[in-house]
Scaffold this active site. Structure first.
Site, PDB file in Angstrom:
ATOM      1  N   LYS A  95       4.084  10.949 -10.733  1.00  0.00           N
ATOM      2  CA  LYS A  95       2.729  10.113 -11.063  1.00  0.00           C
ATOM      3  C   LYS A  95       1.560  11.058 -11.704  1.00  0.00           C
ATOM      4  O   LYS A  95       0.847  10.763 -12.405  1.00  0.00           O
ATOM      5  CB  LYS A  95       1.934   9.254  -9.996  1.00  0.00           C
ATOM      6  CG  LYS A  95       2.904   8.028  -9.555  1.00  0.00           C
ATOM      7  CD  LYS A  95       2.796   7.144 -10.502  1.00  0.00           C
ATOM      8  CE  LYS A  95       3.872   5.869  -9.991  1.00  0.00           C
ATOM      9  NZ  LYS A  95       4.465   5.721  -8.829  1.00  0.00           N
ATOM     10  N   GLU A 117      -4.763   0.950 -10.208  1.00  0.00           N
ATOM     11  CA  GLU A 117      -4.123  -0.045  -9.216  1.00  0.00           C
ATOM     12  C   GLU A 117      -3.036   0.999  -8.440  1.00  0.00           C
ATOM     13  O   GLU A 117      -2.623   2.021  -8.981  1.00  0.00           O
ATOM     14  CB  GLU A 117      -3.389  -1.049  -9.990  1.00  0.00           C
ATOM     15  CG  GLU A 117      -2.007  -0.885 -10.547  1.00  0.00           C
ATOM     16  CD  GLU A 117      -1.972   0.365 -11.656  1.00  0.00           C
ATOM     17  OE1 GLU A 117      -2.991   0.331 -12.512  1.00  0.00           O
ATOM     18  OE2 GLU A 117      -0.976   1.066 -11.842  1.00  0.00           O
ATOM     19  N   SER A 384      12.105  10.956  -8.027  1.00  0.00           N
ATOM     20  CA  SER A 384      11.073  10.577  -8.543  1.00  0.00           C
ATOM     21  C   SER A 384       9.859  10.840  -7.554  1.00  0.00           C
ATOM     22  O   SER A 384       8.663  11.326  -7.755  1.00  0.00           O
ATOM     23  CB  SER A 384      10.766   9.077  -9.071  1.00  0.00           C
ATOM     24  OG  SER A 384      10.992   8.214  -7.817  1.00  0.00           O
TER      25      SER A 384
HETATM   26  C1  PLP Z   1       5.250   4.596  -8.449  1.00  0.00           C
HETATM   27  C2  PLP Z   1       6.709   5.186  -8.240  1.00  0.00           C
HETATM   28  C3  PLP Z   1       8.053   4.569  -8.736  1.00  0.00           C
HETATM   29  C4  PLP Z   1       7.916   3.416  -9.599  1.00  0.00           C
HETATM   30  O1  PLP Z   1       7.107   3.504 -11.005  1.00  0.00           O
HETATM   31  P1  PLP Z   1       7.898   3.925 -12.201  1.00  0.00           P
HETATM   32  O2  PLP Z   1       6.765   3.581 -13.238  1.00  0.00           O
HETATM   33  O3  PLP Z   1       9.102   2.881 -12.589  1.00  0.00           O
HETATM   34  O4  PLP Z   1       8.432   5.293 -12.074  1.00  0.00           O
HETATM   35  C5  PLP Z   1       9.223   5.304  -8.582  1.00  0.00           C
HETATM   36  N1  PLP Z   1       9.106   6.164  -7.564  1.00  0.00           N
HETATM   37  C6  PLP Z   1       8.134   6.839  -7.059  1.00  0.00           C
HETATM   38  C7  PLP Z   1       8.234   8.085  -6.081  1.00  0.00           C
HETATM   39  C8  PLP Z   1       6.829   6.373  -7.241  1.00  0.00           C
HETATM   40  O5  PLP Z   1       5.642   6.808  -6.718  1.00  0.00           O
END
Ligand code: PLP
Length: 402
Positions: A95, A117, A384
């Protein structure tokens, strides 16, 4: 490359084929136009590119490693599995790539107040982080249910000086937090920039967020050439709004031989109707300023989404993913809460890496995919984020996974 495609989306009007657009009240249109103009100017400026690159490098810690997961590879005994370590970014997820870019934009257009948000709280933390550093006022909307299940991140946002506004309406999750943030923006658009946390919302947000996240795939493209001497065969990423997935996929869409898979949350199972598998089971409609696939009933009423992971608990998805699905360029599947939990424990125990519950959905799909691969192939999974925020949830399963 001989197999380059001409991929040039969105078009002038902000559409990816039939998806995307700008479905907003008239009062927001000037702000969106201003944002698009500022972005168009900035993205080609050498100063901006350098500032963005330096912040990613010295503040966020990029490039993140591409890690060969040898134990996980031995576990499945087929394709080599690599993990893109977005969990090692400052604040613990991808993010921050987007918020670093958007705060530069906000400063450029002279906005003094930032709103956002958040679901799992990762985007709220990443926003509060860059706002603190820039000395801008910051207000984060979060559903009451998510405030409860992601309490660590609520504390982090407060520590960073942000105001956290708890949303008690609707399902008390990401959808409702987004409604409230949009309402705030409508009222305060003159001095406020809304940092959307994924590739969703009205044009130009899906494009801007994608452009700030595409660094993930650009790094992977170079890193895998160095490590393995060739491109991967498969890319895997979880899909909530779709920003980490498009961030990984985007620069490699031109290589037709690379198979790309987005993994959604099947929650308690597709049949249970308690899930967030928007692309796998939804239909096109208009929501949160965009045309995209949605979870909706016959009358166009938004259905309740469910996922054990707050970051995937959203009944919509970015319009570019809707387009890529219909083009069959990317395939979308879903895995259940139970499978995501199992994958979280598997990665923790085999590799010593505790994944975010969201990322665990991509990892869980390895079980379906890898047995069908050969040992000469390469699979890259986007990790992620890290799992610290999810420890309370994981803790409920300690008796099951001793
Ligand atoms: C917010 C988040 C997601 C989901 O959001 P995307 O926009 O689909 O990437 C996935 N993994 C993590 C660790 C997140 O914080």
């Amino acid at each position: 490359m001989s197999n380059c495609q001409n991929y040039n989306f969105p078009d002038q009007k902000g559409y990816f084929g039939e998806f995307g657009g700008q479905f907003v009240p008239e009062v927001l249109r000037p702000a969106l136009t201003e944002l698009e103009q500022a972005y168009t100017e900035l993205k080609n400026s050498a100063d901006f590119k350098e500032e963005f690159r330096n912040d990613l490098k010295f503040y966020a810690g990029r490039p993140t490693p591409l890690y060969f997961a040898e134990n996980l590879t031995n576990h499945f005994q087929r394709a080599k599995i690599y993990l893109k370590r977005e969990d090692l970014n400052h604040t613990g997820a991808h993010k921050i790539n987007n918020t670093i870019g958007q705060i530069l934009l906000a400063k450029k257009i002279g906005k003094r107040r930032i709103i956002a948000e958040t679901g799992a709280g990762q985007h709220g933390v990443a926003t509060a982080t860059v706002a603190a550093r820039s000395g801008l006022q910051c207000c984060i909307y979060m559903g009451a249910g998510d405030v409860k299940r992601q309490y660590l991140n609520v504390q982090r946002m407060k520590m960073l000086g942000a105001e956290v506004r708890t949303v008690h309406t609707g399902t008390k999750t990401l959808k409702d937090a987004t409604n409230e943030a949009l309402r705030d923006w409508l009222t305060n658009v003159k001095n406020t920039h809304y940092i959307i946390g994924s590739v969703v919302g009205p044009h130009p947000f899906p494009m801007i967020v994608r452009d700030f996240q595409k660094v993930i795939g650009e790094e992977v493209e170079n890193q895998i050439q160095v490590l393995a001497g060739r491109l991967p065969d498969y890319l895997l990423a979880c899909v909530g709004g779709g920003s980490n997935a498009i961030g990984l996929f985007y620069s490699m869409l031109k290589y037709k031989q690379i198979r790309m898979i987005g993994v959604e949350a099947a929650g308690c199972g597709i049949e249970s109707k308690k899930h967030a598998a928007t692309l796998s089971t939804g239909s096109p409609g208009v929501f949160h300023g965009m045309k995209s696939y949605l979870l909706q009933d016959e009358n166009g009423q938004i259905k309740l989404a469910h996922s054990i992971s707050a970051g995937l608990d959203y009944p919509g998805v970015g319009p570019e993913h809707s387009f890529l699905k219909d083009q069959t360029r990317v395939q979308y599947f879903s895995v259940s809460d139970k499978q995501a939990i199992a994958a979280s424990f598997l990665l923790s125990r085999l590799e010593g890496i505790i994944p975010a519950l969201e990322s665990a959905h991509a990892l869980a799909f390895l079980e379906n995919l890898v047995p069908k691969t050969s040992d000469s192939e390469i699979v890259i999974v986007n990790l992620s984020g890290r799992g610290d925020k999810d420890m309370a949830t994981f803790g409920r399963f300690f008796t099951e996974y001793r």
